[in-house]
Design a protein around this motif. Structure first.
Motif, PDB file in Angstrom:
ATOM      1  N   LYS A 262     -16.056   6.767  20.407  1.00 39.87           N
ATOM      2  CA  LYS A 262     -16.285   5.910  19.251  1.00 39.87           C
ATOM      3  C   LYS A 262     -17.652   5.233  19.277  1.00 39.87           C
TER       4      LYS A 262
ATOM      5  N   VAL B  71     -11.640   7.574  12.971  1.00 38.97           N
ATOM      6  CA  VAL B  71     -11.648   6.233  13.558  1.00 38.97           C
ATOM      7  C   VAL B  71     -11.023   6.231  14.942  1.00 38.97           C
TER       8      VAL B  71
ATOM      9  N   PRO C 257     -10.454   8.102  18.834  1.00 40.71           N
ATOM     10  CA  PRO C 257     -11.192   9.034  19.702  1.00 40.71           C
ATOM     11  C   PRO C 257     -10.830  10.463  19.319  1.00 40.71           C
TER      12      PRO C 257
END
Length: 685
Positions: A65, A85, A87
């Motif tokens: 991220k 949004v 991993p």
């Protein structure tokens, strides 16, 4: 001769230069074949084949991220890889060029599958339970896509997020020694997490900094002053971490550290807004693209690949033109001059030439003995480090146990197992870091020895080409006896102002091009401060990188170290000091078993001797290509002289035409080689 100006700082100019050099090599291959220089022709063909498949490889790395997939999509100009949004990336994803988009999934069991690009997320992400399970079976996914960026012979590798899970981190770490450049993505909102700090201090090889760009992502949400401050802070931290590591590896007062400190310069840190850049490219909004600062990032990456890394590729190709072209002209000189000699005179010169060739081979064998002695010396110097290896590892583990903070309640049965697992993981991390540091120190010492030996071998290189020059001079004839010949001699002289193949090479060496028999790198001592990949390129990949040694050293730590521990009944005792005493005893027993089952000293010994064998292999290959073809030319001429044949006028014209063309190639290549030498010398400053 006026020196031509060269610019390799763009994909287009670099690729054009590669194509021009390859075209010259193709022509030289045809000439060599027509002159029955079989070894030379075969060697040229090998380097052409290798060059045809060469791609720059750029890995995008960082914690999860941080916007890695978004940055890749911004480079590509369109959303190709999954970004979410959560991993997302759970495997290695390679993006390469193809007019038709598709994906090839390579599984860990060795099988592969071609899949629709729209279903990529089902194989390589953690966006669902099903895709995560599928990703666990995947080794690598290659995305074939029509993008301008990859059309430049650049492959992008999207890596799993560092610190997402240990297995994925190890996957990412394993490819870093193999790539040309890495982009380390850092969040501007939280630059330098604890993991990023530890990665730079412990995991990143000392030699890696020169091929890493640090992209500070999510700019555009800060003021210009804050952006500048963040970049400056990141630069300072990176310099501090890397220099501290280099001091430990090389020694603060060593010559190698002084060279490294001078060469490495400032780290490449650039603030970008990857999401904004992607939107701008999709909407063809030039102003928005400029605001994202992405063009600056792309320009730095392009220069790193083409000028800094690509110069090595160009130099190797140019060096091959020099050595092969000179061998072709040498053959023509001997050929045209020998045929106008009287038979008795030729036979006398022929015998002397054969003796000269044998003398060269004798000297080469003597050099190989010296190389073996140098390897022995390096290994002997490493012995104290090897003797202390397990002592240092054990001391590190004992220190971790001593420093581990515990409270009385940690010895309660319900908490003990958790404490034990945390302490074991802490031990494992620290001994891995210690082992890597020791391994880098070992590799640095090996490279110092290799560099010194490569410099010493310059004298043999000079002797080698001087011997070839003597062979050519044996067959020189006065111009009055060779009215139709002698063109090759004048062509060689016109290249750099001195005649003969030996003069040609010595002239190049004096101009700053060294190591022709070792791949043509300028200043082989730069090995000490550049990527270890360069050494692999030059000497044929005969030895491992520092990461390779570390993999051998850590094989036991990563697997059996944790697995062999068990929570025995004595661990429930209430006294913390007793717990630590027993923990130390258990760890020492583990290390004793690992030491017995893993001969680290033998692994390093093989590393040392494989490294120096790489030098011998390269010299053997390059010298024998020339010697075998020189001897074959002489043997063929001997047959011709015995049959009292003469050279036809058409044959004279053909040979002189080849000599003229090759002479022109050598002149052009000399100018290119001189420019490359200056570029690489500038990199050393």
């Amino acid at each position: 001769m006026e020196q031509q100006t060269y610019d390799f700082a763009s994909y287009t100019s670099f690729r054009e230069t590669v194509n021009d050099l390859t075209d010259s090599l193709e022509q030289l291959k045809e000439y060599a074949a027509s002159l029955n220089l079989e070894n030379t022709a075969r060697s040229i063909g090998d380097i052409i084949e290798k060059s045809a498949g060469d791609h720059f490889e750029v890995a995008i790395v960082g914690e999860f991220k941080r916007g890695k997939s978004t940055l890749i999509n911004a480079l590509l100009g369109q959303e190709v890889l999954p970004a979410d949004v959560l991993p997302a990336t759970a495997t290695l994803n390679r993006v390469t060029y193809s007019k038709d988009p598709y994906v090839v999934v390579e599984y860990k069991d060795g099988s592969s599958e071609k899949v629709d690009i729209n279903h990529l997320a089902d194989y390589v992400t953690k966006l669902s339970y099903e895709s995560e399970k599928k990703a666990e079976t995947v080794k690598e996914a290659t995305v074939y896509y029509d993008t301008d960026f990859c059309k430049n012979h650049v492959d992008i590798i999207d890596t799993p997020g560092l610190n997402d899970d240990e297995q994925m981190t190890n996957v990412t770490m394993s490819i870093l020694p193999e790539i040309d450049a890495a982009v380390f993505v850092i969040s501007a909102n939280s630059p330098f997490s604890q993991f990023e700090k530890e990665f730079l201090e412990n995991k990143m090889l000392t030699s890696d900094l020169g091929r890493i760009i640090f992209a500070v992502n999510c700019f555009g949400t800060f003021s210009k002053e804050d952006e500048d401050r963040i970049v400056e802070t990141v630069e300072k931290r990176i310099c501090s971490y890397v220099m501290d590591k280099a001091k430990k590896v090389m020694g603060e007062n060593s010559k190698e550290f002084a060279v490294y400190k001078r060469k490495i310069g400032k780290p490449k840190v650039i603030g970008v807004y990857a999401k904004k850049a992607l939107i701008a490219k999709e909407n063809k909004d030039e102003q928005m693209l400029l605001e994202s600062n992405f063009p600056t990032f792309e320009s730095v990456l392009e220069t790193m690949l083409t000028k800094e890394r690509g110069s090595i590729t160009l130099q190797i190709l140019a060096n091959k033109i020099i050595s092969s072209g000179s061998e072709i002209i040498n053959s023509i000189v001997i050929h045209e001059n020998a045929l106008v000699m009287e038979t008795d005179e030729f036979m006398e010169k022929y015998q002397l030439a054969i003796e000269e060739i044998e003398e060269i081979r004798t000297k080469k064998r003597e050099e190989f003995v010296r190389i073996n002695n140098a390897a022995n010396k390096v290994f002997e110097q490493l012995q104290p480090i090897l003797d202390d290896y397990w002592v240092k590892i054990e001391e590190t583990a004992m220190q971790v146990i001593d420093d581990y903070q515990m409270a009385g309640e940690d010895l309660k049965r319900e908490k003990l197992k958790i404490v034990y697992e945390k302490l074991t993981q802490k031990i494992k991390e620290n001994i891995e870091n210690k082992a890597q540091l020791i391994c880098e120190q070992i590799q640095n010492d090996i490279n110092v020895g290799l560099s010194e030996e490569a410099v010493r071998l310059q004298s043999f290189q000079d002797e080698f080409f001087e011997s070839l020059n003597r062979i050519q001079e044996l067959f020189s004839v006065p111009a009055k006896h060779n009215r139709n010949g002698g063109v090759a001699d004048s062509i060689i002289g016109s290249v750099i102002g001195t005649g003969g193949i030996g003069g040609l090479f010595i002239g190049f060496r004096e101009a700053g091009v060294k190591g022709a028999l070792l791949g043509g790198l300028t200043g082989l001592t730069t090995w000490l401060a550049t990527s270890f990949l360069l050494v692999t390129t030059v000497v044929g990949g005969a030895f491992l990188t520092p990461a390779g040694i570390c993999i051998m050293a850590l094989a036991g730590f990563a697997g059996t170290f944790t697995g062999k521990f068990a929570v025995d009944k004595f661990l429930v005792q209430e006294r913390i000091d007793k717990f630590k005493v027993n923990m130390k005893a258990t760890v020492k027993k583990q290390f004793h078993e690992m030491k017995i089952n893993s001969d680290f000293t033998e692994s390093v010994r093989q590393q040392v001797y494989n490294s120096f064998s790489g030098l011998k292999a390269q010299i053997e290959q390059e010298t024998e290509i020339i010697l075998k073809d020189t001897q074959k030319t002489l043997d063929d001429l001997n047959d011709v002289k015995q049959q009292k044949k003469v050279m036809s006028d058409n044959e004279k014209i053909r040979l002189q035409s080849i000599a003229e063309n090759v002479g022109g190639m050598l002149a052009d290549t000399y100018n290119l080689h001189r420019a490359l030498t200056e570029i690489l010398s500038d990199d050393e400053e």
